[in-house]
Motif scaffolding. Structure first.
Motif, PDB file in Angstrom:
ATOM      1  N   TRP A 187       0.811  -1.218   0.000  1.00  0.00           N
ATOM      2  CA  TRP A 187       0.000   0.000   0.000  1.00  0.00           C
ATOM      3  C   TRP A 187       0.843   1.266   0.000  1.00  0.00           C
ATOM      4  O   TRP A 187       0.506   2.246  -0.676  1.00  0.00           O
ATOM      5  N   GLN A 209     -11.187  -3.741  -2.593  1.00  0.00           N
ATOM      6  CA  GLN A 209     -10.515  -2.977  -1.552  1.00  0.00           C
ATOM      7  C   GLN A 209      -9.750  -1.796  -2.148  1.00  0.00           C
ATOM      8  O   GLN A 209      -9.714  -0.715  -1.555  1.00  0.00           O
ATOM      9  N   ARG A 213     -10.513   1.911  -0.924  1.00  0.00           N
ATOM     10  CA  ARG A 213      -9.476   2.652  -0.200  1.00  0.00           C
ATOM     11  C   ARG A 213      -8.984   3.858  -0.994  1.00  0.00           C
ATOM     12  O   ARG A 213      -8.528   4.845  -0.416  1.00  0.00           O
TER      13      ARG A 213
END
Length: 373
Positions: A187, A209, A213
């Protein structure tokens, strides 16, 4: 750096760090009249959003593209004569590297963009060769994971003397590990980029996700569908996605409607939440759907020898131009140009590609006939 998603105190903390990257939390707190704990919380938030990188408050590269998804070893076997089953056949062989994310990444790296690749390979000779190739080009490969008990993804094609495909074999099981846990591990590399490009070789879990995010992150996000079966890995809600690339077969599959005309499909796709949609149509060019409506981008006249990698080149050319400040229509025009030049090469990434090569090719944009969509 675009910081419109930050609160007033976050912007103030970021400005203090930008002015003095060595400033302490206590000094920021004193200068802004905030509690040190409040400053610490804002710094954690700025890190999660990609505005600063870890300790030392290193500021991210303003023009970096991270490519997440497939990295594949391609093996092509050209038969010397008609293939006979259940016996040995004389062939000539060729190894190259492929995968949508990897191809896009190599194109961008050759164009001089600061790039990173996030993928998964086996802890084997093929994986090491692929990673070494990308690193030697100048790509950051620190987000490529080598899995000890996995095999690097591989595509094998047996091609007849007339260049038709006899059989294709795909070993892509390692990409089942492109999950939410993988996303957590890389990330920081994503959050510090200005653009993230992902392909649907990743799992549905990771893609959902990623889109979710991204809504609170600073980077812009583009995704390519890859294939009709894999387009179902995209979440139903694409809000937060900046740019979606797919072809008409993939669009029809995602929308579960084969009756839609291309323009109607583009409008329907935008209704799912992405800011912009690019539907690629091969020799018919591309359709671009934005809040202002749908526009047709013409194809570029070419004499193809191999169309492998053309779609990936279109994506790379588009992102390259967007990074340079062009609007989406002109960026897709550049993408179509790079796609056309790629079809004139036997390789999935044109071996002569460079910023100068692309600029010298721009004269061909005038020859792009505006075919009816």
């Amino acid at each position: 750096m675009n910081n419109h998603q930050l609160g007033q105190q976050e912007r103030a903390v970021l400005a203090a760090i930008a002015a003095n990257p060595f400033i302490s939390q206590s000094e920021i707190a004193a200068a802004l009249g905030l509690a040190r704990s409040t400053v610490a919380a804002h710094i954690v938030s700025l890190g999660n959003k990609g505005y600063i990188l870890g300790r030392g408050y290193v500021l991210p590269d303003a023009k970096r593209i991270l490519c997440l998804g497939g990295a594949v070893v391609d093996r092509k076997y050209h038969a010397a004569r008609a293939v006979m089953l259940e016996t040995s056949n004389p062939v000539s062989s060729q190894r190259s590297f492929g995968g949508v994310a990897r191809n896009v990444c190599e194109n961008l790296t050759r164009l001089g963009v600061s790039t990173g690749l996030a993928s998964i390979v086996g802890d084997d000779d093929a994986g090491r060769a692929l990673v070494s190739h990308m690193r030697n080009l100048g790509c950051d490969t620190t987000a490529v994971v080598a899995q000890q008990d996995g095999s690097t993804a591989e595509y094998v094609a047996v091609v007849a003397p007339d260049s038709s495909l006899v059989v294709g074999l795909a070993d892509m099981g390692i990409f089942d590990n492109l999950t939410g846990a993988f996303l957590d591990g890389v990330w920081s590399s994503l959050a510090s980029s200005s653009w993230v490009f992902a392909d649907c070789n990743a799992t549905a879990e990771l893609l959902e996700q990623l889109v979710t995010r991204k809504r609170s992150a600073r980077f812009r996000l583009a995704i390519d569908a890859v294939s009709a079966p894999k387009v179902h890995r995209l979440p139903a809600d694409l809000s937060g996605l900046d740019l979606l690339f797919l072809n008409m077969d993939e669009a029809a599959e995602y929308l579960a409607d084969t009756s839609l005309a291309p323009e109607a499909a583009a409008v329907a796709l935008r209704a799912r939440g992405p800011e912009s949609v690019v539907i690629t149509r091969g020799s018919k060019g591309a359709l671009i759907a934005t809040a202002d409506g749908v526009r047709h981008c013409p194809s570029i006249e070419t004499h193809p020898v191999d169309v492998t990698g053309a779609g990936d080149a279109l994506i790379a050319g588009t992102l390259y131009s967007l990074l340079s400040g062009e609007d989406l229509f002109e960026a897709v025009r550049t993408g179509c140009l790079l796609a056309a030049r790629t079809t004139e090469s036997h390789l999935s990434v044109h071996h002569e590609l460079s910023p100068d090569f692309l600029e010298r090719s721009r004269s061909r944009l005038a020859s792009g006939a505006d075919h009816a969509p």
